[in-house]
Design a protein around this motif. Structure first.
Motif, PDB file in Angstrom:
ATOM      1  N   GLY A  82     -19.721 -16.301 -21.962  1.00  0.00           N
ATOM      2  CA  GLY A  82     -18.290 -16.659 -21.454  1.00  0.00           C
ATOM      3  C   GLY A  82     -18.440 -18.003 -20.869  1.00  0.00           C
ATOM      4  N   THR A  83     -17.222 -18.421 -20.474  1.00  0.00           N
ATOM      5  CA  THR A  83     -17.126 -19.870 -20.030  1.00  0.00           C
ATOM      6  C   THR A  83     -17.692 -19.957 -18.528  1.00  0.00           C
ATOM      7  N   ARG A  84     -17.934 -21.160 -18.136  1.00  0.00           N
ATOM      8  CA  ARG A  84     -18.449 -21.427 -16.710  1.00  0.00           C
ATOM      9  C   ARG A  84     -17.249 -20.809 -15.719  1.00  0.00           C
ATOM     10  N   GLU A  85     -15.958 -21.032 -15.939  1.00  0.00           N
ATOM     11  CA  GLU A  85     -15.110 -20.533 -15.055  1.00  0.00           C
ATOM     12  C   GLU A  85     -15.081 -19.080 -15.064  1.00  0.00           C
ATOM     13  N   GLN A  86     -15.219 -18.308 -16.253  1.00  0.00           N
ATOM     14  CA  GLN A  86     -15.615 -16.960 -16.289  1.00  0.00           C
ATOM     15  C   GLN A  86     -16.694 -16.461 -15.422  1.00  0.00           C
ATOM     16  N   PHE A  87     -17.765 -17.291 -15.519  1.00  0.00           N
ATOM     17  CA  PHE A  87     -19.091 -16.879 -14.831  1.00  0.00           C
ATOM     18  C   PHE A  87     -18.601 -16.980 -13.154  1.00  0.00           C
ATOM     19  N   PHE A  88     -17.813 -18.040 -12.800  1.00  0.00           N
ATOM     20  CA  PHE A  88     -17.600 -18.026 -11.423  1.00  0.00           C
ATOM     21  C   PHE A  88     -16.771 -16.844 -10.969  1.00  0.00           C
ATOM     22  N   ASN A  89     -15.715 -16.709 -11.714  1.00  0.00           N
ATOM     23  CA  ASN A  89     -14.944 -15.585 -11.366  1.00  0.00           C
ATOM     24  C   ASN A  89     -15.764 -14.110 -11.366  1.00  0.00           C
ATOM     25  N   SER A  90     -16.629 -13.937 -12.159  1.00  0.00           N
ATOM     26  CA  SER A  90     -17.385 -12.958 -12.150  1.00  0.00           C
ATOM     27  C   SER A  90     -18.192 -12.756 -10.697  1.00  0.00           C
ATOM     28  N   LEU A  91     -18.789 -13.908 -10.406  1.00  0.00           N
ATOM     29  CA  LEU A  91     -19.383 -14.057  -9.240  1.00  0.00           C
ATOM     30  C   LEU A  91     -18.531 -13.714  -7.876  1.00  0.00           C
ATOM     31  N   ARG A  92     -17.294 -14.224  -8.038  1.00  0.00           N
ATOM     32  CA  ARG A  92     -16.320 -13.775  -6.928  1.00  0.00           C
ATOM     33  C   ARG A  92     -15.832 -12.334  -7.007  1.00  0.00           C
ATOM     34  N   THR A  93     -16.008 -11.539  -8.042  1.00  0.00           N
ATOM     35  CA  THR A  93     -15.278 -10.490  -8.174  1.00  0.00           C
ATOM     36  C   THR A  93     -16.148  -9.167  -8.521  1.00  0.00           C
ATOM     37  N   ASP A  94     -17.190  -9.297  -8.966  1.00  0.00           N
ATOM     38  CA  ASP A  94     -18.418  -8.446  -9.373  1.00  0.00           C
ATOM     39  C   ASP A  94     -18.648  -7.776  -7.600  1.00  0.00           C
ATOM     40  N   PRO A  95     -18.656  -6.430  -7.479  1.00  0.00           N
ATOM     41  CA  PRO A  95     -19.252  -5.602  -6.464  1.00  0.00           C
ATOM     42  C   PRO A  95     -20.558  -6.124  -5.904  1.00  0.00           C
ATOM     43  N   GLN A  96     -21.373  -6.157  -7.157  1.00  0.00           N
ATOM     44  CA  GLN A  96     -22.804  -6.189  -6.854  1.00  0.00           C
ATOM     45  C   GLN A  96     -23.169  -7.405  -6.034  1.00  0.00           C
ATOM     46  N   PHE A  97     -22.422  -8.423  -5.817  1.00  0.00           N
ATOM     47  CA  PHE A  97     -22.352  -9.732  -5.415  1.00  0.00           C
ATOM     48  C   PHE A  97     -22.165  -9.663  -3.830  1.00  0.00           C
ATOM     49  N   PHE A  98     -21.614  -8.419  -3.455  1.00  0.00           N
ATOM     50  CA  PHE A  98     -20.937  -8.322  -2.191  1.00  0.00           C
ATOM     51  C   PHE A  98     -21.438  -7.221  -1.265  1.00  0.00           C
ATOM     52  N   TYR A  99     -21.481  -7.317   0.090  1.00  0.00           N
ATOM     53  CA  TYR A  99     -21.931  -6.264   0.910  1.00  0.00           C
ATOM     54  C   TYR A  99     -20.643  -5.467   1.237  1.00  0.00           C
ATOM     55  N   GLY A 100     -20.806  -4.177   1.680  1.00  0.00           N
ATOM     56  CA  GLY A 100     -19.721  -3.220   1.637  1.00  0.00           C
ATOM     57  C   GLY A 100     -19.021  -3.120   2.989  1.00  0.00           C
ATOM     58  N   SER A 101     -19.399  -3.988   3.830  1.00  0.00           N
ATOM     59  CA  SER A 101     -18.525  -4.195   5.418  1.00  0.00           C
ATOM     60  C   SER A 101     -19.215  -5.227   5.748  1.00  0.00           C
ATOM     61  N   PRO A 102     -18.455  -5.736   6.978  1.00  0.00           N
ATOM     62  CA  PRO A 102     -18.874  -6.943   7.738  1.00  0.00           C
ATOM     63  C   PRO A 102     -20.177  -6.592   8.398  1.00  0.00           C
ATOM     64  N   GLN A 103     -20.279  -5.525   8.853  1.00  0.00           N
ATOM     65  CA  GLN A 103     -21.884  -5.017   9.729  1.00  0.00           C
ATOM     66  C   GLN A 103     -22.716  -5.051   8.809  1.00  0.00           C
TER      67      GLN A 103
END
Length: 391
Positions: free
Chosen positions: A320-341
């Motif tokens: 995909g494009t660079r913009e699509q890659f960035f969007n994946s980083l911002r939205t894919d759950p694997q890149f985020f923690y489940g809670s602030p704690q």
């Protein structure tokens, strides 16, 4: 800097040289150690002056001498500090730099640069913008997080500060009102976040106020009568002084200040905006580069970073494009923690993993340890992902 005593042989040789060539030496020139002493005395004097003029900074550094007051933010005091800075440079120039050690010559130069910068900045009157979405009087309760509350006087000093908050608030509003008059204000897009921050200070009970936080616990050594007295005093100060002061700020901000803020973004709208922007570019980059030259560096850096990003995209096999890659980083759950704690715990764990690596990069490490704390909820939506607070 403490000068090491010269050995007798060297002293003898120096005396011979002085008597052999009397015309080479200035008859009135003070000894080098006297020059260094004069410089140190100036440094000490100015440090004490800075602490007195910035009592909240002093408190955060552990200097409790002015623990019961805020800065004097009046226009008269600001002008007085500017005139003081001018006088300091006059005193500094009376010290013969050439007779200082290399280290003290560096100290001399840095000190001079600091005061010259302060003096140059004064003309742009940026002090008329005393708050923004990151900091200001609407978040001064955070000072308590940096202070030590160990003695009864520590608590009494905090109460004294709260009782004097209305004066500090009136001074702050006077600066902002002068900023409106002279068109030295921030864009609305910045200042629109402030009302919600002020609202968090408008609580129904003293106990709900962030200013009450130090009084939720006391050292075990405090007698019960002192605890009761301090709690009653802080409740009275918050109810009678703190909350009314913030109500005053809220009304002024909504009725007068925010409507007067700039609709567009850009320093070009301010008086002498171009010159001020160029000054701040020099100040914060510690260079003599112009904004245009700095912008050119930025363009080159963006091109370099984008090229490295593209290499990473290709290495991970993303289709995909660079913009699509960035969007994946911002939205894919694997890149985020489940809670602030979870995020806080992971950040603290990462800090501990970094610790043993620091000695490989830095020769000298600070004695003060560091820690990871959550950003206060009331400011978190309006600030950066993380920031550093010095000890």
């Amino acid at each position: 800097m403490v000068m090491k005593p010269l050995i007798p042989t060297l002293i003898f040789g120096l005396l011979v040289a002085l008597f052999a060539f009397p015309r080479v030496i200035e008859a009135q020139a003070p000894p080098a150690n006297d020059v260094a002493k004069a410089l140190r005395e100036l440094f000490d004097s100015e440090w004490n002056y800075a602490m007195e003029q910035s009592p909240t900074w002093a408190s955060s550094l552990g200097d409790r001498r002015w623990n019961d007051r805020w800065e004097d933010a009046s226009l008269a005091a600001i002008q007085g500090r500017h005139e003081h800075d001018l006088g300091v440079l006059v005193r500094l120039k009376k010290i013969n730099r050439s007779r200082l050690s290399p280290k003290d010559q560096l100290n001399y130069d840095l000190f001079q640069k600091q005061y010259e910068t302060n003096i140059e900045e004064h003309q742009y009157r940026w002090y008329l913008v005393p708050l923004n979405q990151r900091e200001g009087i609407q978040t001064v309760d955070e000072l308590a997080d940096a202070l030590r509350f160990q003695t009864v006087k520590d608590y009494e000093d905090w109460i004294a500060r709260l009782r004097s908050l209305p004066v500090y608030m009136d001074q702050t509003i006077a600066l902002m009102r002068e900023g409106v008059r002279t068109r030295i204000v921030q864009p609305k897009v910045v200042m629109e976040r402030i009302p919600a921050q002020i609202d968090k200070q408008l609580v129904d009970t003293a106990e709900a106020s962030a200013f009450y936080k130090p009084f939720r616990t006391f050292p075990k050594s405090f007698p019960e009568p002192d605890r009761i007295r301090l709690v009653n005093s802080v409740r009275e100060a918050i109810g009678a002084d703190v909350i009314p002061a913030f109500k005053h700020l809220k009304q002024f901000f909504a009725d007068e200040y925010l409507p007067a803020c700039l609709d567009k973004v850009g320093a070009w709208q301010l008086p002498y905006g171009d010159k001020m922007y160029a000054f701040f570019a020099r100040k914060f980059t510690t260079t003599k580069l112009t904004p245009a030259e700095i912008h050119e560096i930025g363009l080159k850096e963006v091109a370099r970073i984008r090229a490295e990003m593209q290499d990473i995209i290709e290495k991970v096999g993303f289709q995909g494009t660079r913009e699509q890659f960035f969007n994946s980083l911002r939205t894919d759950p694997q890149f985020f923690y489940g809670s602030p704690q979870e995020l806080l715990q992971a950040s603290r764990a990462m800090a501990k993993r970094i610790d043993p690596e620091l000695v490989k990069v830095f020769k000298t490490l600070p004695r003060i340890p560091y820690g990871v704390e959550p950003i206060p909820d009331k400011i978190a939506p309006d600030t950066t992902t993380a920031y550093y607070r010095p000890p």
